[in-house]
Design an enzyme around this catalytic site. Structure first.
Site, PDB file in Angstrom:
ATOM      1  CD  GLU A  32      -2.446   1.217   2.796  1.00 24.41           C
ATOM      2  OE1 GLU A  32      -2.792   0.146   3.340  1.00 24.41           O
ATOM      3  OE2 GLU A  32      -2.613   2.328   3.335  1.00 24.41           O
ATOM      4  NE  ARG A  36       0.799   7.873   5.477  1.00 22.46           N
ATOM      5  CZ  ARG A  36       0.857   6.982   6.439  1.00 22.46           C
ATOM      6  NH1 ARG A  36       1.891   6.963   7.250  1.00 22.46           N
ATOM      7  NH2 ARG A  36      -0.100   6.119   6.591  1.00 22.46           N
ATOM      8  CE  LYS A 120      -5.572   2.824   7.728  1.00 24.87           C
ATOM      9  NZ  LYS A 120      -4.429   3.310   6.940  1.00 24.87           N
TER      10      LYS A 120
HETATM   11  C1  3PG Z   1      -1.421   3.955   8.442  1.00 17.40           C
HETATM   12  O1  3PG Z   1      -1.528   4.931   7.739  1.00 17.40           O
HETATM   13  O2  3PG Z   1      -1.981   2.922   8.139  1.00 17.40           O
HETATM   14  C2  3PG Z   1      -0.661   4.053   9.721  1.00 17.40           C
HETATM   15  O3  3PG Z   1       0.079   5.232   9.793  1.00 17.40           O
HETATM   16  C3  3PG Z   1       0.230   2.904   9.976  1.00 17.40           C
HETATM   17  O4  3PG Z   1       0.456   2.886  11.339  1.00 17.40           O
HETATM   18  P1  3PG Z   1       1.724   2.149  11.930  1.00 17.40           P
HETATM   19  O5  3PG Z   1       2.920   3.016  11.581  1.00 17.40           O
HETATM   20  O6  3PG Z   1       1.486   2.078  13.419  1.00 17.40           O
HETATM   21  O7  3PG Z   1       1.831   0.812  11.291  1.00 17.40           O
END
Ligand code: 3PG
Length: 186
Positions: A32, A36, A120
């Site tokens: 994925e 960002r 999600k």
């Molecule tokens: C996301 O966007 O899915 C999260 O920022 C992921 O979170 P994590 O860094 O705790 O895995």
């Protein structure tokens, strides 16, 4: 759907190859790639063409314009931190699976009303984690979740053992893959 979805943040499109190779070497055939960073669409385009055997998707897609770019670049699924009706419309029109982010029962009901029943669960750790998933399963038995946010190598098995968990997501999968396999092509 793969049961472990790495959340990938790419600062420079040149990193894409190394990250996808490391993910594959650790047995993960999906990525994925998140919007960002400005190179997200280019990274998706590269990964989708260089790794056709992997299911490359787009994450952190927060508006219809990003979604159009993601799909035009080859994204085969789209994930948002929350629910966007604009993103939902673009995905529906393109026939691309959309996993909107939900953290509360009202948000889950909105996603279900819009036709999405795999969502999600974000940020999973801050919104009750496994306990919340168990509570959701009694009131939304047909909804399946992708907990993300605070999932780690230590707790992924517990998340994956929940009957309403379709997959887990997280940045930890990228970090672990790079630690184990990131040096192999250097
Ligand atoms: C996301 O966007 O899915 C999260 O920022 C992921 O979170 P994590 O860094 O705790 O895995």
């Amino acid at each position: 759907m793969e049961r472990r979805i790495p959340v990938v943040v790419i600062g420079d499109v040149k990193e894409t190859d190394k990250i996808c190779r490391a993910l594959k070497a650790s047995g993960i055939n999906t990525a994925e790639i998140t919007f960002r960073t400005p190179c997200a669409a280019d990274a998706i385009r590269y990964a989708a063409s260089a790794f056709p055997e992997m299911e490359i998707g787009a994450g952190t897609v927060i508006n219809a314009e990003q979604c159009e770019r993601a799909i035009a670049s080859g994204a085969r699924f789209v994930v948002s931190p929350g629910f966007s009706s604009g993103v939902a419309d673009v995905c529906r029109a393109a026939g691309v699976p959309y996993y909107p982010g939900c953290a509360t029962p009202t948000e889950i009901m909105a996603a279900v009303s819009a036709g999405f029943d795999v969502v999600k669960f974000f940020p999973a750790d801050l919104y009750g984690g496994i306990k919340a998933l168990k509570a959701f399963s009694s009131v939304f038995p047909h909804v399946r979740f992708i907990p993300t946010g605070g999932v780690s190598a230590e707790n992924e098995a517990e998340f994956l053992s929940q009957k309403n968990v379709a997959a887990v997501g997280g940045t930890y999968l990228v970090k672990d893959a790079l630690e184990r396999f990131g040096g192999e092509n250097e």
